[in-house]
Design an enzyme around this catalytic site. Structure first.
Site, short mmCIF file in Angstrom:
data_model
loop_
_atom_site.label_atom_id
_atom_site.label_comp_id
_atom_site.label_asym_id
_atom_site.label_seq_id
_atom_site.Cartn_x
_atom_site.Cartn_y
_atom_site.Cartn_z
N GLN A 163 0.86 -1.10 -0.10
CA GLN A 163 -0.10 0.07 -0.04
C GLN A 163 0.92 1.23 0.04
O GLN A 163 1.92 1.21 0.14
CB GLN A 163 -0.90 0.02 1.24
CG GLN A 163 -0.21 0.05 2.57
CD GLN A 163 -1.07 -0.05 3.76
OE1 GLN A 163 -1.42 0.96 4.37
NE2 GLN A 163 -1.66 -1.32 4.01
N HIS A 185 0.12 5.76 0.58
CA HIS A 185 -0.86 6.75 1.09
C HIS A 185 -0.63 8.20 0.27
O HIS A 185 0.31 8.33 0.01
CB HIS A 185 -0.93 7.09 2.53
CG HIS A 185 -0.77 5.93 3.50
ND1 HIS A 185 -2.04 5.18 3.31
CD2 HIS A 185 0.11 5.58 4.50
CE1 HIS A 185 -1.62 4.22 4.52
NE2 HIS A 185 -0.39 4.18 4.97
N ARG A 216 -4.22 0.17 -2.55
CA ARG A 216 -3.67 -0.89 -2.28
C ARG A 216 -3.42 -1.49 -3.71
O ARG A 216 -3.94 -1.16 -4.89
CB ARG A 216 -4.50 -1.92 -1.62
CG ARG A 216 -5.04 -1.45 -0.07
CD ARG A 216 -5.89 -2.19 0.33
NE ARG A 216 -6.45 -1.69 1.78
CZ ARG A 216 -7.49 -0.97 1.85
NH1 ARG A 216 -7.97 -0.72 0.68
NH2 ARG A 216 -7.69 -0.65 3.07
N HIS A 261 4.85 0.29 1.02
CA HIS A 261 5.17 -0.37 2.60
C HIS A 261 3.98 -1.44 2.56
O HIS A 261 3.09 -1.45 1.97
CB HIS A 261 5.26 0.40 3.62
CG HIS A 261 3.84 1.21 4.24
ND1 HIS A 261 3.62 2.30 3.30
CD2 HIS A 261 3.13 0.92 5.18
CE1 HIS A 261 2.39 2.67 3.98
NE2 HIS A 261 2.01 1.88 5.06
N GLU A 292 2.39 8.49 8.42
CA GLU A 292 2.18 7.80 9.57
C GLU A 292 3.68 7.22 10.31
O GLU A 292 4.58 7.23 9.51
CB GLU A 292 1.46 6.62 9.49
CG GLU A 292 2.08 5.66 8.41
CD GLU A 292 1.07 4.55 8.06
OE1 GLU A 292 -0.26 4.94 8.04
OE2 GLU A 292 1.34 3.43 7.89
#
Length: 403
Positions: free
Chosen positions: A99, A101, A284, A265, A136
């Site tokens: 995935q 972001h 994804r 990642h 994140e």
């Protein structure tokens, strides 16, 4: 200060026991993948002490009722009347999806586009569930395994060199032809794009080559074992092979890993604390049964090879480690208190809206508004207008804040 109850997320890759045991509970018959402590509209944490009637029942409602008191003028001016971060416990017992972001700009653009087309917010085909980016950071509570970002092209080509499989040779040739981010993009895209992706048989042939090399002295045992392990859960998925292009990461307890927007990642196994911008935007391209949008995912990936970003903590008053991130949305601190020889109350860092979770022991948190005692598994939200905090007791707490 308000006591919080986190919201469980029962995804298929979660653990039957890791989060439960951390909270001092028994294992269950359902997989608990994450426990959310935040105000994201999909799953705002509940206010444990809320009563029936007009009082807010969750953290999102509490903030909406008094944004400046809860968040502070500075946070409201920078982020609007919303909590900018989301704190989670995360427990992958099985690998997460491959995935990435999105950036803030792309999230805003694509969220508006999906709204305009009328895709419902709970439609599984939807990519963007909010208009926010999702950088994140994960803090390891036990050994935590992941793959993150891309290896140097020449190193990836070397790793593929002695694997006896046609797919390995094709990937190696792409990297040799263009040993830059362009070559990485060619190789990664060739694995995932529906028009070029290898067949399940080609994937399994390369998996077998990795297994054979692992048995005969691999130059990169982690890389080969990751491929073999992933193939058991996702046979024939070319996302399995993509990990040969990526950096393997092993975090020991107390280590942290930062994932920027665009950073490809997959978390593989472990237990950790995760903090991020308040978003649930995940794109994804493999290793999952959830919705996949390969084109959108590939467009968001940063293909520049770089080592994983592993923030080193700064020490605050001896007992607190503060993990700063290169974004403005959040910071994380971990405090271990021993309460030996009548130690005084320990100053805690931060000044904004804070969420504190007790991981072990029992610690009393004091603010200008009063005191609350936290024991293992309990959490609180501290308003910005409650000022500085101190902690006293014996145990460990983790705190989310806005820098």
């Amino acid at each position: 200060m308000q006591r919080l109850t986190g919201i469980e997320r029962n995804y298929a890759w979660g653990s039957f026991e890791a989060i439960q045991r951390l909270l001092g509970k028994s294992p269950t018959d359902r997989r608990v993948a994450e426990l959310w402590f935040g105000a994201h509209p999909d799953a705002p944490a509940l206010l444990t002490d809320a009563e029936d009637g007009s009082a807010p029942r969750d953290l999102r409602s509490l903030i909406e009722a008094d944004p400046e008191g809860c968040l502070g003028e500075d946070v409201v001016s920078r982020f609007g009347p919303r909590l900018p971060y989301l704190l989670k416990l995360i427990a992958p017992a099985k690998p997460l999806s491959l995935q990435v972001h999105p950036s803030l700009e792309r999230a805003q653009e694509k969220f508006a586009e999906e709204n305009a087309t009328g895709i419902a917010m709970d439609d599984p085909r939807r990519n963007y569930r909010d208009p926010n980016h999702k950088p994140e950071m994960v803090f390891a509570l036990n050994t935590f395994e992941a793959v993150c970002g891309f290896r140097a092209p020449r190193r990836a080509a070397e790793l593929l060199a002695d694997l006896d499989a046609p797919l390995a040779r094709r990937l190696r040739d792409l990297l040799h032809a263009e040993p830059t981010a362009v070559g990485v993009r060619w190789a990664f895209t060739s694995l995932l794009d529906p028009t070029t992706r290898p067949t399940p048989g080609e994937v399994q042939e390369l998996v077998a080559a990795c297994a054979a090399r692992l048995d005969n002295g691999s130059p990169s045992p982690r890389a080969d074992s990751t491929v073999v392990h992933l193939a058991k859960d996702f046979p024939g998925d070319p996302g399995v092979i993509s990990t040969l292009l990526m950096n393997p990461v092993t975090l020991q307890p107390g280590d942290a890993l930062f994932i920027p927007a665009g950073g490809v990642h997959a978390y593989l196994h472990g237990l950790g604390i995760e903090i991020m911008a308040s978003s649930d935007n995940v794109l994804r391209a493999g290793l999952t049964e959830k919705h996949i949008d390969v084109d959108e995912m590939l467009d968001c990936v940063d293909y520049v090879a770089a080592p994983p970003i592993r923030p080193a903590p700064e020490i605050f008053h001896g007992a607190t480690r503060v993990y700063y991130s290169p974004v403005d949305d959040f910071e994380l601190s971990v405090t271990d208190l021993a309460d030996e020889n009548g130690e005084p109350e320990h100053p805690l860092p931060g000044r904004g809206p804070r969420i504190i979770v007790c991981l072990d022991g029992e610690i009393e948190i004091s603010s200008s508004a009063g005191k609350l005692r936290l024991s293992r598994g309990q959490a609180i939200f501290v308003r910005a207008d409650e000022g500085r905090l101190t902690g006293h007791g014996r145990g460990r707490i983790v705190q989310a804040d806005v820098p």
